[in-house]
Scaffold this motif. Structure first.
Motif, PDB file in Angstrom:
ATOM      1  N   ARG A  76       0.835  -1.208   0.000  1.00  0.00           N
ATOM      2  CA  ARG A  76       0.000   0.000   0.000  1.00  0.00           C
ATOM      3  C   ARG A  76       0.869   1.258   0.000  1.00  0.00           C
ATOM      4  O   ARG A  76       0.631   2.196  -0.759  1.00  0.00           O
ATOM      5  N   ASP A  77       1.880   1.285   0.856  1.00  0.00           N
ATOM      6  CA  ASP A  77       2.755   2.461   0.915  1.00  0.00           C
ATOM      7  C   ASP A  77       3.448   2.699  -0.420  1.00  0.00           C
ATOM      8  O   ASP A  77       3.542   3.835  -0.888  1.00  0.00           O
ATOM      9  N   TYR A  78       3.938   1.634  -1.036  1.00  0.00           N
ATOM     10  CA  TYR A  78       4.592   1.754  -2.340  1.00  0.00           C
ATOM     11  C   TYR A  78       3.589   2.250  -3.385  1.00  0.00           C
ATOM     12  O   TYR A  78       3.886   3.149  -4.170  1.00  0.00           O
ATOM     13  N   PHE A  79       2.401   1.662  -3.387  1.00  0.00           N
ATOM     14  CA  PHE A  79       1.357   2.026  -4.339  1.00  0.00           C
ATOM     15  C   PHE A  79       0.989   3.507  -4.220  1.00  0.00           C
ATOM     16  O   PHE A  79       0.898   4.208  -5.224  1.00  0.00           O
ATOM     17  N   LEU A  80       0.788   3.968  -3.004  1.00  0.00           N
ATOM     18  CA  LEU A  80       0.365   5.354  -2.805  1.00  0.00           C
ATOM     19  C   LEU A  80       1.514   6.348  -2.952  1.00  0.00           C
ATOM     20  O   LEU A  80       1.323   7.453  -3.453  1.00  0.00           O
ATOM     21  N   THR A  81       2.712   5.959  -2.543  1.00  0.00           N
ATOM     22  CA  THR A  81       3.852   6.881  -2.555  1.00  0.00           C
ATOM     23  C   THR A  81       4.576   6.899  -3.896  1.00  0.00           C
ATOM     24  O   THR A  81       4.766   7.957  -4.493  1.00  0.00           O
ATOM     25  N   ILE A  82       4.988   5.752  -4.362  1.00  0.00           N
ATOM     26  CA  ILE A  82       5.783   5.676  -5.592  1.00  0.00           C
ATOM     27  C   ILE A  82       4.895   5.668  -6.832  1.00  0.00           C
ATOM     28  O   ILE A  82       5.170   6.382  -7.799  1.00  0.00           O
ATOM     29  N   GLN A  83       3.827   4.886  -6.790  1.00  0.00           N
ATOM     30  CA  GLN A  83       2.957   4.769  -7.955  1.00  0.00           C
ATOM     31  C   GLN A  83       1.841   5.812  -7.962  1.00  0.00           C
ATOM     32  O   GLN A  83       1.061   5.860  -8.903  1.00  0.00           O
ATOM     33  N   LYS A  84       1.778   6.620  -6.939  1.00  0.00           N
ATOM     34  CA  LYS A  84       0.777   7.687  -6.830  1.00  0.00           C
ATOM     35  C   LYS A  84      -0.646   7.174  -7.039  1.00  0.00           C
ATOM     36  O   LYS A  84      -1.492   7.843  -7.625  1.00  0.00           O
ATOM     37  N   GLY A  85      -0.899   5.945  -6.598  1.00  0.00           N
ATOM     38  CA  GLY A  85      -2.228   5.367  -6.681  1.00  0.00           C
ATOM     39  C   GLY A  85      -2.615   4.831  -8.045  1.00  0.00           C
ATOM     40  O   GLY A  85      -3.771   4.483  -8.268  1.00  0.00           O
TER      41      GLY A  85
END
Length: 176
Positions: A76-85
């Motif tokens: 989730r953190d990677y998805f929201l932070t790096i992939q911007k959702g």
């Protein structure tokens, strides 16, 4: 989406998935409601992930809920932070994976689990692969590494695989 209580919502969805599995759900498509699937997508997860967790927990006694939560929190953190959702449009080609017996510096499974962990972080695992499967769990136990911890290390050194190997070698040596 409410971020503060993400773990509470994840528990509710996990418990629903577990209940569905115990009541005969045989695949990810019959596990959860469309609302739960949409919520999972909002955190970069899939119904397949929950199916894999609850199926293995019921069949093999692991992973436990806490491990599922910790792994999905990193995703989730990677998805929201790096992939911007925004989900990736790429899916890992399972045929390109190193063999289960491949080794680096004498550590079997390590060449295989690095690309698998990267695919988990990026949301690029095919439905046929589970991050945290029995083989992964054996690797983690042997080297005293938590699956979520390994994801964080892979995230930190995503483009420096040798540093991942160094970290695992050091951890493995300390575990002996």
């Amino acid at each position: 989406m409410h971020h503060y209580d993400f773990q509470t919502k994840f528990r509710v969805v996990y418990d629903r998935a577990l209940g569905s599995y115990k009541n005969g759900a045989e695949d990810a498509s019959s596990l959860l409601s469309p609302e739960d699937v949409l919520w999972l997508q909002s955190i970069g997860a899939r119904a397949q992930d929950l199916f894999d967790y609850v199926e293995d927990a019921q069949k093999y006694g692991e992973p436990d809920f806490e491990t599922a939560l910790l792994v999905e929190a990193v995703r989730r953190d990677y998805f929201l932070t790096i992939q911007k959702g925004s989900p990736s449009s790429t899916v890992l080609d399972q045929a390109s994976m190193p063999a289960k017996t491949d080794a680096v510096r004498g550590i079997e499974w390590l060449p295989r689990i690095i690309p698998k962990a990267l695919a988990k972080l990026r949301g690029e695992l095919p439905t046929s692969l589970m991050y945290g499967c029995g083989g992964d769990r054996n690797f983690f136990k042997t080297h005293d590494i938590h699956p979520a911890e390994f994801l964080r290390v892979v995230w930190a050194y995503a483009d420096e695989h040798e540093k991942i190997v160094d970290w695992v070698v050091a951890r493995s040596s300390a575990a002996k």
